[in-house]
Enzyme design. Structure first.
Site, PDB file in Angstrom:
ATOM      1  N   ASN A 112       8.156 -35.622  -8.618  1.00  0.00           N
ATOM      2  CA  ASN A 112       7.463 -35.337  -7.392  1.00  0.00           C
ATOM      3  C   ASN A 112       6.471 -34.388  -7.431  1.00  0.00           C
ATOM      4  O   ASN A 112       6.698 -33.757  -8.301  1.00  0.00           O
ATOM      5  CB  ASN A 112       8.449 -34.668  -6.249  1.00  0.00           C
ATOM      6  CG  ASN A 112       7.897 -34.401  -4.969  1.00  0.00           C
ATOM      7  OD1 ASN A 112       7.200 -35.323  -4.148  1.00  0.00           O
ATOM      8  ND2 ASN A 112       8.146 -33.124  -4.726  1.00  0.00           N
ATOM      9  N   HIS A 114       4.289 -31.450  -5.700  1.00  0.00           N
ATOM     10  CA  HIS A 114       4.534 -30.698  -4.366  1.00  0.00           C
ATOM     11  C   HIS A 114       3.485 -29.336  -4.542  1.00  0.00           C
ATOM     12  O   HIS A 114       3.099 -29.193  -5.510  1.00  0.00           O
ATOM     13  CB  HIS A 114       5.877 -29.799  -4.531  1.00  0.00           C
ATOM     14  CG  HIS A 114       6.200 -28.955  -3.594  1.00  0.00           C
ATOM     15  ND1 HIS A 114       6.752 -29.287  -2.285  1.00  0.00           N
ATOM     16  CD2 HIS A 114       6.194 -27.843  -3.391  1.00  0.00           C
ATOM     17  CE1 HIS A 114       6.903 -28.253  -1.478  1.00  0.00           C
ATOM     18  NE2 HIS A 114       6.623 -27.323  -2.103  1.00  0.00           N
ATOM     19  N   SER A 141       2.997 -28.431  -8.224  1.00  0.00           N
ATOM     20  CA  SER A 141       3.966 -28.363  -9.186  1.00  0.00           C
ATOM     21  C   SER A 141       4.493 -30.090  -9.311  1.00  0.00           C
ATOM     22  O   SER A 141       4.231 -30.480  -8.201  1.00  0.00           O
ATOM     23  CB  SER A 141       5.290 -27.731  -9.106  1.00  0.00           C
ATOM     24  OG  SER A 141       4.979 -26.185  -8.584  1.00  0.00           O
ATOM     25  N   ASP A 150      12.804 -30.273  -3.596  1.00  0.00           N
ATOM     26  CA  ASP A 150      11.900 -29.572  -4.493  1.00  0.00           C
ATOM     27  C   ASP A 150      12.505 -28.649  -5.185  1.00  0.00           C
ATOM     28  O   ASP A 150      11.996 -27.546  -5.537  1.00  0.00           O
ATOM     29  CB  ASP A 150      10.856 -28.588  -3.428  1.00  0.00           C
ATOM     30  CG  ASP A 150      10.082 -29.724  -2.470  1.00  0.00           C
ATOM     31  OD1 ASP A 150       9.965 -30.756  -2.843  1.00  0.00           O
ATOM     32  OD2 ASP A 150       9.757 -29.390  -1.238  1.00  0.00           O
TER      33      ASP A 150
HETATM   34  C1  GRF Z   1       0.059 -33.707  -1.356  1.00  0.00           C
HETATM   35  O1  GRF Z   1      -0.498 -32.398  -1.003  1.00  0.00           O
HETATM   36  C2  GRF Z   1       1.035 -33.666  -1.881  1.00  0.00           C
HETATM   37  O2  GRF Z   1       1.439 -32.630  -2.759  1.00  0.00           O
HETATM   38  C3  GRF Z   1       2.275 -33.432  -0.705  1.00  0.00           C
HETATM   39  O3  GRF Z   1       1.516 -34.275   0.504  1.00  0.00           O
HETATM   40  C4  GRF Z   1       0.081 -34.225   0.149  1.00  0.00           C
HETATM   41  C5  GRF Z   1       0.077 -35.682   0.120  1.00  0.00           C
HETATM   42  O4  GRF Z   1      -1.430 -36.026  -0.147  1.00  0.00           O
HETATM   43  N1  GRF Z   1       3.521 -33.840  -0.812  1.00  0.00           N
HETATM   44  P1  GRF Z   1      -2.066 -37.527  -0.561  1.00  0.00           P
HETATM   45  O5  GRF Z   1      -1.160 -38.440   0.492  1.00  0.00           O
HETATM   46  O6  GRF Z   1      -1.613 -37.652  -1.835  1.00  0.00           O
HETATM   47  O7  GRF Z   1      -3.307 -37.590  -0.112  1.00  0.00           O
END
Ligand code: GRF
Length: 232
Positions: A112, A114, A141, A150
């Site tokens: 994932n 994050h 991360s 997470d």
């Molecule tokens: C990113 O900031 C990701 O880390 C978080 O949600 C956002 C998704 O953005 N979990 P995208 O859909 O990849 O543009």
């Protein structure tokens, strides 16, 4: 123990899909032995689905809203993931917490991205929380997915210094730009090095990883290891 391999990568999204796109483009242009074979969304209106199709990647929606019970949705999701025969599943803006049961088939194969320097700021609204906490640094991360939100072992991070004039919005933009580098670099790492997951322990080229790899310090944008670490 499992070895992470990006040979057949499935990306799960819920919306914009900019991280999925960054990964698709990197796999199509510069990461050896890595391919995004499918993008799957839990929302029909996820913009990332058409971005994937425009880049020749199969895109499919398993709409969570169509299922009255979480278990039925998760079963349909797992069937869709399984059909793509993935070696790796990447959660990139997938805004749903999956049950421990749903994760069983993907143990040691799911990562994932994050938007915080985990373990700080698990969950939502990470940029506002970093500002409210007066943090000096913030970032993103990439970690292995475990049933606790997470909280799985962290592979890599990218960090920035919070500026006095940063707002929730500017931080979100600056962190997203880092995410678009961190995710492809981490996936590229898998093709340059052997990355193993054994319960809570990550091993890189068979050596336990004591602290996350920092983009630009330990990990290059092309996935190569810097500063020792059995550099490849
Ligand atoms: C990113 O900031 C990701 O880390 C978080 O949600 C956002 C998704 O953005 N979990 P995208 O859909 O990849 O543009």
């Amino acid at each position: 123990m499992s070895v992470l391999s990006a040979q057949r990568t499935v990306v799960l999204i819920s919306g914009r899909g900019s991280n999925a796109l960054a990964l698709i483009q990197a796999c199509q242009t510069r990461i050896q032995s890595a391919e995004v074979v499918a993008v799957i969304s839990d929302r029909t209106d996820a913009a990332g689905l058409s971005l994937a199709r425009e880049h020749g990647v199969a895109a499919q929606c398993v709409p969570a809203s169509a299922y009255a019970h979480r278990g039925d949705f998760e079963q349909a999701l797992n069937t869709a993931i399984d059909a793509a025969q993935p070696t790796l599943i990447v959660l990139a803006g997938f805004m749903r917490v999956l049950s421990a049961e749903c994760l069983v088939p993907w143990q040691g194969r799911m990562i994932n991205i994050h938007p915080s320097l985990l373990p700080r700021h698990r969950g939502l609204h990470t940029h506002a929380r970093a500002l409210a906490a007066g943090d000096a640094e913030h970032g993103a991360s990439v970690h292995c997915v475990t049933p606790e939100l997470d909280a799985g072992p962290i592979i890599s991070q990218a960090r920035l210094t919070i500026q006095p004039d940063d707002t929730d919005r500017t931080l979100a933009e600056r962190v997203l730009a880092l995410e678009h580098r961190l995710l492809p670099a981490t996936v590229a790492l898998l093709s340059h090095s052997t990355v193993e997951v054994d319960n809570e322990q990550i091993r890189i080229n068979h050596a336990p990883l004591a602290t996350p790899l920092y983009l630009g310090l330990d990990l290059a944008d092309d996935g190569r290891l810097l500063r020792g670490m059995g550099a490849s």
